[in-house]
Motif scaffolding. Sequence first.
Motif, PDB file in Angstrom:
ATOM      1  N   PRO A 313       1.383   7.368   1.802  1.00  0.00           N
ATOM      2  CA  PRO A 313       2.349   7.163   0.727  1.00  0.00           C
ATOM      3  C   PRO A 313       1.969   6.061  -0.247  1.00  0.00           C
ATOM      4  O   PRO A 313       2.556   5.937  -1.323  1.00  0.00           O
ATOM      5  CB  PRO A 313       3.640   6.816   1.462  1.00  0.00           C
ATOM      6  N   GLY A 314       0.961   5.246   0.097  1.00  0.00           N
ATOM      7  CA  GLY A 314       0.545   4.187  -0.808  1.00  0.00           C
ATOM      8  C   GLY A 314       1.687   3.221  -1.105  1.00  0.00           C
ATOM      9  O   GLY A 314       2.595   3.011  -0.296  1.00  0.00           O
ATOM     10  N   SER A 315       1.643   2.653  -2.299  1.00  0.00           N
ATOM     11  CA  SER A 315       2.602   1.605  -2.647  1.00  0.00           C
ATOM     12  C   SER A 315       4.015   2.117  -2.887  1.00  0.00           C
ATOM     13  O   SER A 315       4.919   1.315  -3.135  1.00  0.00           O
ATOM     14  CB  SER A 315       2.118   0.863  -3.893  1.00  0.00           C
ATOM     15  N   THR A 316       4.240   3.431  -2.813  1.00  0.00           N
ATOM     16  CA  THR A 316       5.602   3.938  -3.008  1.00  0.00           C
ATOM     17  C   THR A 316       6.555   3.436  -1.926  1.00  0.00           C
ATOM     18  O   THR A 316       7.778   3.452  -2.123  1.00  0.00           O
ATOM     19  CB  THR A 316       5.622   5.479  -3.021  1.00  0.00           C
ATOM     20  N   VAL A 317       6.022   2.977  -0.795  1.00  0.00           N
ATOM     21  CA  VAL A 317       6.893   2.498   0.281  1.00  0.00           C
ATOM     22  C   VAL A 317       7.205   1.011   0.143  1.00  0.00           C
ATOM     23  O   VAL A 317       8.007   0.473   0.924  1.00  0.00           O
ATOM     24  CB  VAL A 317       6.262   2.762   1.669  1.00  0.00           C
ATOM     25  N   LYS A 318       6.614   0.326  -0.815  1.00  0.00           N
ATOM     26  CA  LYS A 318       6.822  -1.125  -0.924  1.00  0.00           C
ATOM     27  C   LYS A 318       8.283  -1.508  -1.163  1.00  0.00           C
ATOM     28  O   LYS A 318       8.762  -2.487  -0.568  1.00  0.00           O
ATOM     29  CB  LYS A 318       5.905  -1.701  -1.996  1.00  0.00           C
ATOM     30  N   PRO A 319       9.042  -0.804  -2.024  1.00  0.00           N
ATOM     31  CA  PRO A 319      10.464  -1.170  -2.139  1.00  0.00           C
ATOM     32  C   PRO A 319      11.208  -1.058  -0.812  1.00  0.00           C
ATOM     33  O   PRO A 319      12.045  -1.914  -0.492  1.00  0.00           O
ATOM     34  CB  PRO A 319      10.995  -0.167  -3.168  1.00  0.00           C
ATOM     35  N   MET A 320      10.898  -0.022  -0.057  1.00  0.00           N
ATOM     36  CA  MET A 320      11.528   0.124   1.257  1.00  0.00           C
ATOM     37  C   MET A 320      11.118  -1.025   2.172  1.00  0.00           C
ATOM     38  O   MET A 320      11.937  -1.571   2.922  1.00  0.00           O
ATOM     39  CB  MET A 320      11.124   1.457   1.871  1.00  0.00           C
ATOM     40  N   ALA A 431      -0.767  -0.646   6.924  1.00  0.00           N
ATOM     41  CA  ALA A 431       0.547  -0.007   6.873  1.00  0.00           C
ATOM     42  C   ALA A 431       1.463  -0.682   5.866  1.00  0.00           C
ATOM     43  O   ALA A 431       2.319  -0.028   5.257  1.00  0.00           O
ATOM     44  CB  ALA A 431       1.193  -0.024   8.262  1.00  0.00           C
ATOM     45  N   SER A 432       1.283  -1.999   5.651  1.00  0.00           N
ATOM     46  CA  SER A 432       2.172  -2.713   4.729  1.00  0.00           C
ATOM     47  C   SER A 432       2.044  -2.218   3.302  1.00  0.00           C
ATOM     48  O   SER A 432       2.971  -2.379   2.504  1.00  0.00           O
ATOM     49  CB  SER A 432       1.882  -4.215   4.785  1.00  0.00           C
ATOM     50  N   ILE A 433       0.903  -1.602   2.944  1.00  0.00           N
ATOM     51  CA  ILE A 433       0.720  -1.058   1.597  1.00  0.00           C
ATOM     52  C   ILE A 433       0.650   0.479   1.620  1.00  0.00           C
ATOM     53  O   ILE A 433       0.118   1.098   0.706  1.00  0.00           O
ATOM     54  CB  ILE A 433      -0.524  -1.651   0.910  1.00  0.00           C
ATOM     55  N   GLY A 434       1.188   1.082   2.701  1.00  0.00           N
ATOM     56  CA  GLY A 434       1.298   2.539   2.766  1.00  0.00           C
ATOM     57  C   GLY A 434      -0.001   3.265   3.001  1.00  0.00           C
ATOM     58  O   GLY A 434      -0.166   4.413   2.583  1.00  0.00           O
TER      59      GLY A 434
END
Length: 684
Positions: A313-320, A431-434
């Motif tokens: 998912p890349g950086s799309t998960v960062k807001p979560m 994992a922290s950056i998807g």
Amino acid sequence: MRNTFERRTVVIGGIQASVALLLAGRMGYLAIAENEKYRLESESNRVNLTLVPPRRGWILDRNGSPLASNRADFRVDVVPDRLSDPEAMIEEIGGLLDLEADRITDLKTKVTSARGFAPVEVASGLQYEQFAALSVRLPDMQGVVPQRGFSRFYPTASSVGHLIGYVGPASAEEYEQDRNPILITPGYKIGKDGLEKQFELGLRGTPGARRVEVTAGGRIVRDLETRDDIQGDAVKLTIDGPLQDYAARRIGLESGSVVVMDCRTGDLLCMASMPSFDPNSFSDGIGSVEYSMLREDQRVPLRNKVLKGLYPPGSTVKPMHTLAFLQAGVSPDDTIVCGGGRRIGNRFFNCHSNHGVVNMDRAIAQSCDSYFYHFAQQIGFDKVAALAKQLGMGQEFDLPVTSQFYGTVPTSDWKFNKFGREWASFDTVNASIGQGYYLASPLQLAVMSARLATGTKVNPRLLLDAPVTPPESFGFDPAQLAHVHQGMSNVVNGAGTARRARLPIENVQIAGKTGTAQVVSLSVSDGRSGPWKYRDHGLFTFHAPANNPRYAGAVVIEHGGGSGAAYPIARDVMTFVFDPAKGVEALRSLERQWGGTAQERLERRYASYAAERGATVTPPPQRDEDIFDRVEAEARVEAEQTQEIGETFVAPREDQNASGATPPPDAIVTPSNPDPAPTSETAP
């Protein structure tokens, strides 16, 4: 001598009387006891009873417009058992109907391999003149069955290929499972994939019947009795037909998917996966040339990327992830200093840029990796993973689909169970950056976006008539959720990584998050150039309006070279939602560059492919099911290969702008994104 003669006369007379008595008894038995049986058999010699295939129920969008309907049709089938010389008959029919050589070859193969009693479709959509030319030759064409009836029709063709599926004749295996005589009635087809297969029993309807008087040669003399068929039940979807078509067309020459949800009800408004196939072609029986073209396409048009595409998912998960940090006690004002990376233990993990002092808002807007490295290590990734699962990542949804892939949310237990190794610091970094072992489908990304936008457990819904249950609140702190929303708004409307995703509509803003997912290690490719299969995926998740979310979704572009290939599509799709005229204007401009709509390009590509290769191509499997089983198996293998790079640290790219993926040689070579990617786009 007289006595001898008299004795013989008596014996012969007795025998004759006995025979006469037996004949009379037999005649009486047949005339009285067996009267009903032979009356019916006599009747069947002059009366034929045939089933009339029922009209399939329509599949409708949320506005009642058809995504799959029926149209009046002239068609012709053959019943192999009744053909004295199958090859000669196929050649004769091919000449009368002016069929292409590869189509004739395919028909000969199908007739040879089919069960003798199962009809094989020769052609549908015939002109009346062609239909009449066959009908007048019926006495000399035993086993040929011309018919007037209805055939399945998909108005938007390839735009709904993966979603709706297609219909086709029942296979021998399907007939063995359901010994319904309608399955072997010439012209009858059942759902073979997608929603057509999922709702087969409801869509099927009830067959009619027709009794006709015929001559010894089989020519119809007159109709005796007709019982009308009963059309199947309609299936009403939550899909918005125009939006589905628009999104599919807007993907353009790229390979990818678009999912849009109503984040208040969970209604799936759009599930576009492109490139796709024309379900009208599959329903008519896909030919060797078309199958070979689809099979050889590296963009895998036979794969439903919404449900069966798995991507980091890349950086799309960062807001979560920032919401997980907040829940663990991290303050939005807590800062780190990004000097181009972060030292964790005895290793230095790079960031894609030198961001300086970074707080939470800036970390989301400018996608600073160092920030997420630091705080993921501080709270532990298992806490982040728990929230990810709560928001829909790695989960299966209760939808009427044949299958869906679940993806992976990595945890320490998951890694140990799968690989037998303990969780390492670089696993948390990845994992922290998807990246790393993380995998998600576009549907899961859209659900995550909707749940993050509303703070409720909104579930995706595909059937319009299904009951709507108010989504349960997660109980998130409103202030914490507001911080996340503000960061996502800054991505587009502030000094973020997707400023060109702003909507050209006054007073309507979109909030989102860019993402770039690596598919090979840095040593193999820089992710922006080189072979198409080695370029990074581009992703964008979003909700709109930013201050009062009504819609949420995700765009994933395979090997687009970066997120700059994804967010312009999201911008135009949401423009169409709020102002259809503006959206259509933008799309028409692009399609003029691309050389027409997706369906027009597909048809031209097929014509070119057929002209180049003729009939010298790989024939399709005898069973359509084998085609899609193979595609699904390959998708699973590809997902496993993607996770292999999770074994090492995934170094962020220096520049994540989309490179403008080059289409294959047989496609129109034009830029998929006419807008130059912004220099500020740096999301890993």
